[in-house]
Design an enzyme around this catalytic site. Structure first.
Site, PDB file in Angstrom:
ATOM      1  N   ASN A  13       0.958  -1.184   0.106  1.00 22.35           N
ATOM      2  CA  ASN A  13       0.033   0.101   0.054  1.00 22.35           C
ATOM      3  C   ASN A  13       0.955   1.380  -0.033  1.00 22.35           C
ATOM      4  OD1 ASN A  13      -1.968   1.953   0.543  1.00 22.35           O
ATOM      5  ND2 ASN A  13      -2.184   1.427   2.678  1.00 22.35           N
ATOM      6  N   LYS A  15      -0.038   4.315  -0.309  1.00 22.80           N
ATOM      7  CA  LYS A  15      -0.440   5.442   0.231  1.00 22.80           C
ATOM      8  C   LYS A  15      -0.292   6.823  -0.834  1.00 22.80           C
ATOM      9  CE  LYS A  15      -0.272   3.527   4.585  1.00 22.80           C
ATOM     10  NZ  LYS A  15      -0.140   3.709   6.244  1.00 22.80           N
ATOM     11  N   HIS A  99      -9.737   1.770   4.630  1.00 27.07           N
ATOM     12  CA  HIS A  99      -8.543   1.789   5.435  1.00 27.07           C
ATOM     13  C   HIS A  99      -8.688   2.818   6.364  1.00 27.07           C
ATOM     14  CE1 HIS A  99      -4.558   3.008   6.413  1.00 27.07           C
ATOM     15  NE2 HIS A  99      -4.022   1.938   5.733  1.00 27.07           N
ATOM     16  N   GLU A 101      -7.131   5.326   7.573  1.00 26.93           N
ATOM     17  CA  GLU A 101      -6.574   6.585   7.302  1.00 26.93           C
ATOM     18  C   GLU A 101      -7.795   7.396   6.546  1.00 26.93           C
ATOM     19  OE1 GLU A 101      -2.830   5.744   5.475  1.00 26.93           O
ATOM     20  OE2 GLU A 101      -2.068   5.251   7.134  1.00 26.93           O
ATOM     21  N   GLU A 171      -5.776  -4.578  10.906  1.00 29.05           N
ATOM     22  CA  GLU A 171      -4.931  -3.248  10.946  1.00 29.05           C
ATOM     23  C   GLU A 171      -5.011  -2.577  12.365  1.00 29.05           C
ATOM     24  OE1 GLU A 171      -2.767  -2.338   7.195  1.00 29.05           O
ATOM     25  OE2 GLU A 171      -4.657  -1.194   7.253  1.00 29.05           O
ATOM     26  N   GLY A 177       1.919   2.569  10.911  1.00 27.16           N
ATOM     27  CA  GLY A 177       3.047   3.550  10.866  1.00 27.16           C
ATOM     28  C   GLY A 177       3.837   4.080  11.964  1.00 27.16           C
ATOM     29  N   SER A 215       2.890  -1.840  10.462  1.00 27.21           N
ATOM     30  CA  SER A 215       4.162  -1.983  10.611  1.00 27.21           C
ATOM     31  C   SER A 215       5.053  -3.315  10.314  1.00 27.21           C
ATOM     32  CB  SER A 215       4.704  -1.421  12.034  1.00 27.21           C
ATOM     33  OG  SER A 215       4.380   0.010  12.314  1.00 27.21           O
TER      34      SER A 215
HETATM   35  P1  PGA Z   1       2.640   0.554   7.650  1.00 25.49           P
HETATM   36  O1  PGA Z   1       1.012   0.817   6.834  1.00 25.49           O
HETATM   37  O2  PGA Z   1       3.165  -0.600   7.284  1.00 25.49           O
HETATM   38  O3  PGA Z   1       3.246   1.620   7.426  1.00 25.49           O
HETATM   39  O4  PGA Z   1       2.331   0.541   9.280  1.00 25.49           O
HETATM   40  C1  PGA Z   1       0.319  -0.325   7.104  1.00 25.49           C
HETATM   41  C2  PGA Z   1      -1.060   0.294   6.158  1.00 25.49           C
HETATM   42  O5  PGA Z   1      -1.601   1.236   6.671  1.00 25.49           O
HETATM   43  O6  PGA Z   1      -1.677  -0.415   5.450  1.00 25.49           O
END
Ligand code: PGA
Length: 251
Positions: A13, A15, A99, A101, A171, A177, A215
Site C-alpha cells: 500500500n 498510500k 482503510h 486513514e 490493521e 506507521g 508496521s
Molecule cells: P505501515 O502501514 O506498514 O506503514 O504501518 C500499513 C497500512 O496502513 O496499510
C-alpha cells in the site's frame, strides 16, 4: 475475478507516495527479486494516477494491481471520485476498502464502506476490507466488540457465496506507521476471533483470507507469517522500498 486460493497475499500500500518515474523504477527493481516467489500473490496498490502506468509496467510479471479506494457509484455527478469501472479499466483486480486513514481523515463510515464493498464485488473487483481497533479501544479491552461491529456493518447484506471473494485485513490503528506491532500471539488470537466471526456468518467452510497490516517489515515478517491464521500482509512504509518489500515477500 479469481484469487489464487492457497497463495499468501503480499500487498504493497503505497498510500500517497511516488511519482511515475519512481513507480517504474520500483517495478524494474522488484520484479527480478520476486520472480521465484510462487507461493505468494504480490499486489501493488499505487495512487489513482499511477494505476495505468503501473499496470503497463507489470504486464507479464507475477504482480497484480490494486487501488487504494473506490467510490460506490459507477458514474455520475460525483466530483473527484473514481468508480469501480474506472479502476477496473485501469487494470485493477483488487481494491483496498475502509482503510483506517480514510475512516479517520475522510470520515468514511461503516455504511459507506458497506456500499463500496458491494460496488467492488458487483464490478468483479476483489475487496481488501480493512478493520482495526485504536489503542484506547485495545487498552479498554474493547477490541473484539469494535472488530465485530466493523465487520457486521461492512458485510451487511452480503451473501455467503459473494463473501468468499472478500479479503479481510486486520490493521490495529496503533500499529500503523508507528513501528509498534502486536505480539505474534495477539495477532493469532485476533485473527482467530475474526475467523470465528466469519465462520458464524458465512459458514465454517469459508476460505476468506485474513491478512495482517501495521508496521510489517523484513525483521518481523517471519514471526507474523508463522501464525497459521495469517494469510498474508498489507504493508505501508516498508513497501516503498523495492529491496525491503522483496525481503518481505521472500521472507
Ligand atoms: P505501515 O502501514 O506498514 O506503514 O504501518 C500499513 C497500512 O496502513 O496499510
Amino acid at each position: 475475478m479469481q484469487r489464487a486460493e492457497m497463495k499468501n497475499l503480499m500487498i504493497a500500500n503505497w498510500k500517497m507516495n511516488k511519482n511515475a518515474k519512481e513507480a517504474a523504477s520500483f517495478v524494474d527493481r522488484l520484479v527480478p527479486l520476486v520472480k521465484n516467489s510462487k507461493n505468494h500473490e504480490i499486489i501493488i496498490c499505487p495512487s489513482f494516477t499511477l494505476l495505468s502506468p503501473v499496470a503497463e509496467k507489470i504486464k507479464n510479471t507475477c504482480i497484480s494491481l490494486g487501488a487504494q479506494n473506490l467510490f460506490c457509484e459507477s458514474y455520475g455527478a460525483y466530483t473527484g471520485e473514481v468508480s469501480p469501472l474506472m479502476i477496473k479499466e485501469a487494470g485493477c483486480k483488487y481494491a483496498i476498502i475502509g482503510h483506517s486513514e480514510r475512516r479517520d481523515y475522510m470520515c468514511e463510515t461503516d455504511e459507506m464502506i458497506n456500499k463500496k464493498l458491494k460496488a467492488a464485488l458487483d464490478n468483479n473487483i476483489i475487496p481488501i476490507l480493512c478493520i482495526g481497533e485504536s489503542l484506547k479501544q485495545r487498552q479498554d479491552d474493547n477490541t473484539k466488540e469494535v472488530l465485530e461491529s466493523q465487520l457486521k456493518n461492512a458485510l451487511k447484506g452480503i451473501n455467503k457465496q459473494t463473501a468468499q471473494k472478500i479479503i479481510i485485513a486486520y490493521e490495529p490503528l496503533w500499529a500503523i506507521g508507528t513501528g509498534k506491532t502486536p505480539t505474534p500471539v495477539q495477532i493469532q488470537e485476533t485473527h482467530l476471533f475474526i475467523k470465528e466471526f466469519l465462520a458464524r456468518e458465512f459458514g465454517k467452510t469459508n476460505k476468506m483470507p485474513i491478512i495482517y497490516g501495521g508496521s510489517v517489515c523484513p525483521e518481523n515478517i517471519r514471526e507474523i507469517m508463522m501464525q497459521d491464521a495469517v494469510s498474508g500482509v498489507l504493508v505501508g512504509n516498508a513497501s516503498l522500498d523495492p529491496d525491503k518489500f522483496a525481503r518481505i515477500v521472500n521472507y
